[in-house]
Design a protein around this motif. Structure first.
Motif, PDB file in Angstrom:
ATOM      1  N   TYR A  51       8.908  62.992  21.874  1.00 40.22           N
ATOM      2  CA  TYR A  51       8.945  63.537  20.521  1.00 40.22           C
ATOM      3  C   TYR A  51      10.141  64.480  20.340  1.00 40.22           C
ATOM      4  O   TYR A  51      10.735  64.531  19.268  1.00 40.22           O
ATOM      5  CB  TYR A  51       7.640  64.266  20.199  1.00 40.22           C
ATOM      6  CG  TYR A  51       6.450  63.346  20.280  1.00 40.22           C
ATOM      7  CD1 TYR A  51       6.275  62.340  19.344  1.00 40.22           C
ATOM      8  CD2 TYR A  51       5.527  63.472  21.302  1.00 40.22           C
ATOM      9  CE1 TYR A  51       5.196  61.476  19.405  1.00 40.22           C
ATOM     10  CE2 TYR A  51       4.441  62.612  21.375  1.00 40.22           C
ATOM     11  CZ  TYR A  51       4.278  61.615  20.431  1.00 40.22           C
ATOM     12  OH  TYR A  51       3.223  60.775  20.510  1.00 40.22           O
ATOM     13  N   LEU A  52      10.481  65.207  21.382  1.00 43.64           N
ATOM     14  CA  LEU A  52      11.658  66.081  21.309  1.00 43.64           C
ATOM     15  C   LEU A  52      12.932  65.256  21.189  1.00 43.64           C
ATOM     16  O   LEU A  52      13.878  65.653  20.505  1.00 43.64           O
ATOM     17  CB  LEU A  52      11.714  66.996  22.526  1.00 43.64           C
ATOM     18  CG  LEU A  52      10.630  68.064  22.589  1.00 43.64           C
ATOM     19  CD1 LEU A  52      10.725  68.832  23.906  1.00 43.64           C
ATOM     20  CD2 LEU A  52      10.728  69.006  21.411  1.00 43.64           C
ATOM     21  N   LEU A  53      12.958  64.095  21.847  1.00 40.48           N
ATOM     22  CA  LEU A  53      14.115  63.205  21.726  1.00 40.48           C
ATOM     23  C   LEU A  53      14.235  62.682  20.294  1.00 40.48           C
ATOM     24  O   LEU A  53      15.330  62.625  19.732  1.00 40.48           O
ATOM     25  CB  LEU A  53      13.992  62.053  22.719  1.00 40.48           C
ATOM     26  CG  LEU A  53      15.147  61.065  22.745  1.00 40.48           C
ATOM     27  CD1 LEU A  53      16.413  61.756  23.212  1.00 40.48           C
ATOM     28  CD2 LEU A  53      14.816  59.902  23.649  1.00 40.48           C
ATOM     29  N   LEU A  54      13.113  62.304  19.703  1.00 36.93           N
ATOM     30  CA  LEU A  54      13.140  61.847  18.311  1.00 36.93           C
ATOM     31  C   LEU A  54      13.527  62.968  17.353  1.00 36.93           C
ATOM     32  O   LEU A  54      14.196  62.741  16.350  1.00 36.93           O
ATOM     33  CB  LEU A  54      11.782  61.270  17.920  1.00 36.93           C
ATOM     34  CG  LEU A  54      11.435  59.924  18.538  1.00 36.93           C
ATOM     35  CD1 LEU A  54      10.019  59.526  18.172  1.00 36.93           C
ATOM     36  CD2 LEU A  54      12.419  58.864  18.086  1.00 36.93           C
ATOM     37  N   LEU A  59      18.417  66.346  14.009  1.00 38.00           N
ATOM     38  CA  LEU A  59      19.091  67.633  14.188  1.00 38.00           C
ATOM     39  C   LEU A  59      20.548  67.424  14.571  1.00 38.00           C
ATOM     40  O   LEU A  59      21.433  68.130  14.080  1.00 38.00           O
ATOM     41  CB  LEU A  59      18.373  68.472  15.239  1.00 38.00           C
ATOM     42  CG  LEU A  59      17.029  69.044  14.806  1.00 38.00           C
ATOM     43  CD1 LEU A  59      16.364  69.772  15.965  1.00 38.00           C
ATOM     44  CD2 LEU A  59      17.190  69.964  13.624  1.00 38.00           C
ATOM     45  N   MET A  60      20.823  66.460  15.449  1.00 39.59           N
ATOM     46  CA  MET A  60      22.216  66.180  15.808  1.00 39.59           C
ATOM     47  C   MET A  60      22.973  65.656  14.597  1.00 39.59           C
ATOM     48  O   MET A  60      24.132  66.007  14.383  1.00 39.59           O
ATOM     49  CB  MET A  60      22.281  65.167  16.952  1.00 39.59           C
ATOM     50  CG  MET A  60      21.950  65.770  18.278  1.00 39.59           C
ATOM     51  SD  MET A  60      22.046  64.691  19.721  1.00 39.59           S
ATOM     52  CE  MET A  60      22.664  63.176  19.182  1.00 39.59           C
ATOM     53  N   HIS A  61      22.336  64.813  13.798  1.00 37.37           N
ATOM     54  CA  HIS A  61      22.989  64.301  12.600  1.00 37.37           C
ATOM     55  C   HIS A  61      23.318  65.433  11.640  1.00 37.37           C
ATOM     56  O   HIS A  61      24.397  65.476  11.058  1.00 37.37           O
ATOM     57  CB  HIS A  61      22.084  63.277  11.910  1.00 37.37           C
ATOM     58  CG  HIS A  61      22.680  62.677  10.689  1.00 37.37           C
ATOM     59  ND1 HIS A  61      23.635  61.687  10.756  1.00 37.37           N
ATOM     60  CD2 HIS A  61      22.493  62.937   9.382  1.00 37.37           C
ATOM     61  CE1 HIS A  61      24.000  61.365   9.534  1.00 37.37           C
ATOM     62  NE2 HIS A  61      23.323  62.103   8.674  1.00 37.37           N
ATOM     63  N   LEU A  62      22.390  66.364  11.486  1.00 31.51           N
ATOM     64  CA  LEU A  62      22.589  67.480  10.583  1.00 31.51           C
ATOM     65  C   LEU A  62      23.718  68.392  11.046  1.00 31.51           C
ATOM     66  O   LEU A  62      24.588  68.775  10.272  1.00 31.51           O
ATOM     67  CB  LEU A  62      21.290  68.288  10.458  1.00 31.51           C
ATOM     68  CG  LEU A  62      21.328  69.503   9.553  1.00 31.51           C
ATOM     69  CD1 LEU A  62      21.429  69.053   8.109  1.00 31.51           C
ATOM     70  CD2 LEU A  62      20.100  70.347   9.763  1.00 31.51           C
ATOM     71  N   PHE A  63      23.739  68.727  12.321  1.00 31.61           N
ATOM     72  CA  PHE A  63      24.714  69.692  12.818  1.00 31.61           C
ATOM     73  C   PHE A  63      26.054  69.063  13.200  1.00 31.61           C
ATOM     74  O   PHE A  63      27.089  69.704  13.086  1.00 31.61           O
ATOM     75  CB  PHE A  63      24.154  70.460  14.015  1.00 31.61           C
ATOM     76  CG  PHE A  63      23.067  71.405  13.625  1.00 31.61           C
ATOM     77  CD1 PHE A  63      23.326  72.499  12.825  1.00 31.61           C
ATOM     78  CD2 PHE A  63      21.770  71.202  14.041  1.00 31.61           C
ATOM     79  CE1 PHE A  63      22.333  73.371  12.441  1.00 31.61           C
ATOM     80  CE2 PHE A  63      20.758  72.071  13.680  1.00 31.61           C
ATOM     81  CZ  PHE A  63      21.041  73.149  12.879  1.00 31.61           C
ATOM     82  N   MET A  64      26.071  67.829  13.637  1.00 30.34           N
ATOM     83  CA  MET A  64      27.331  67.226  14.074  1.00 30.34           C
ATOM     84  C   MET A  64      28.145  66.667  12.915  1.00 30.34           C
ATOM     85  O   MET A  64      29.349  66.516  13.023  1.00 30.34           O
ATOM     86  CB  MET A  64      27.072  66.151  15.121  1.00 30.34           C
ATOM     87  CG  MET A  64      26.521  66.737  16.412  1.00 30.34           C
ATOM     88  SD  MET A  64      26.224  65.519  17.663  1.00 30.34           S
ATOM     89  CE  MET A  64      27.899  65.233  18.210  1.00 30.34           C
ATOM     90  N   HIS A  65      27.500  66.346  11.797  1.00 24.06           N
ATOM     91  CA  HIS A  65      28.219  65.840  10.629  1.00 24.06           C
ATOM     92  C   HIS A  65      28.414  66.936   9.591  1.00 24.06           C
ATOM     93  O   HIS A  65      28.550  66.663   8.407  1.00 24.06           O
ATOM     94  CB  HIS A  65      27.449  64.678   9.989  1.00 24.06           C
ATOM     95  CG  HIS A  65      27.465  63.444  10.811  1.00 24.06           C
ATOM     96  ND1 HIS A  65      28.576  62.654  10.940  1.00 24.06           N
ATOM     97  CD2 HIS A  65      26.502  62.869  11.569  1.00 24.06           C
ATOM     98  CE1 HIS A  65      28.297  61.645  11.731  1.00 24.06           C
ATOM     99  NE2 HIS A  65      27.039  61.751  12.136  1.00 24.06           N
ATOM    100  N   HIS A  66      28.438  68.157  10.027  1.00 23.76           N
ATOM    101  CA  HIS A  66      28.510  69.306   9.122  1.00 23.76           C
ATOM    102  C   HIS A  66      29.781  69.303   8.281  1.00 23.76           C
ATOM    103  O   HIS A  66      29.742  69.598   7.105  1.00 23.76           O
ATOM    104  CB  HIS A  66      28.412  70.599   9.927  1.00 23.76           C
ATOM    105  CG  HIS A  66      28.555  71.831   9.100  1.00 23.76           C
ATOM    106  ND1 HIS A  66      27.609  72.217   8.175  1.00 23.76           N
ATOM    107  CD2 HIS A  66      29.538  72.748   9.029  1.00 23.76           C
ATOM    108  CE1 HIS A  66      28.005  73.314   7.592  1.00 23.76           C
ATOM    109  NE2 HIS A  66      29.173  73.666   8.084  1.00 23.76           N
ATOM    110  N   GLY A  67      30.910  68.939   8.844  1.00 19.49           N
ATOM    111  CA  GLY A  67      32.168  69.088   8.136  1.00 19.49           C
ATOM    112  C   GLY A  67      32.677  67.848   7.448  1.00 19.49           C
ATOM    113  O   GLY A  67      33.714  67.877   6.814  1.00 19.49           O
ATOM    114  N   HIS A  68      31.987  66.717   7.520  1.00 16.14           N
ATOM    115  CA  HIS A  68      32.503  65.468   6.969  1.00 16.14           C
ATOM    116  C   HIS A  68      32.466  65.472   5.448  1.00 16.14           C
ATOM    117  O   HIS A  68      31.410  65.630   4.843  1.00 16.14           O
ATOM    118  CB  HIS A  68      31.679  64.295   7.477  1.00 16.14           C
ATOM    119  CG  HIS A  68      31.932  63.996   8.915  1.00 16.14           C
ATOM    120  ND1 HIS A  68      31.812  62.747   9.426  1.00 16.14           N
ATOM    121  CD2 HIS A  68      32.300  64.775   9.951  1.00 16.14           C
ATOM    122  CE1 HIS A  68      32.089  62.770  10.705  1.00 16.14           C
ATOM    123  NE2 HIS A  68      32.384  63.998  11.047  1.00 16.14           N
TER     124      HIS A  68
END
Length: 96
Positions: A51-54, A59-68
């Motif tokens: 569940y933590l992986l899901l 969360l990665m999508h939210l934080f890693m695509h912050h500047g696009h």
């Protein structure tokens, strides 16, 4: 002079909380607590890993695509790759 030597001592900045002995003690106590929590609740922690992986995906999508695509500069709504940013300059393919 003595006054100059004392003045120099006040200009030195302290190391901050994370370089103090209190922070080191807090980190040691936190590590000990984490060890015993993991030791006693290993089955619960390992059961929650899928569940933590899901949860990590959005969360990665939210934080890693912050500047696009969020350029707050001289952006016109109609400006794109084939259109000039300034209307006084023609496109590269148009004859002048």
């Amino acid at each position: 002079m003595n006054h100059d030597q004392n003045h120099d001592r006040h200009d030195v900045e302290p190391g901050g909380f994370w370089r103090s002995r209190y922070a080191i003690g807090l980190l040691v106590l936190g590590a000990i607590a984490a060890y015993f929590l993991l030791r006693e609740h290993r089955a619960h922690v390992f059961g929650a890993l899928p569940y933590l992986l899901l949860l990590a995906c959005p969360l990665m999508h939210l934080f890693m695509h912050h500047g696009h695509g969020h350029h707050h500069g001289n952006h016109r709504p109609g400006a794109g790759p084939g259109r000039p940013d300034r209307p006084d300059q023609p496109d590269q393919g148009e004859p002048s």
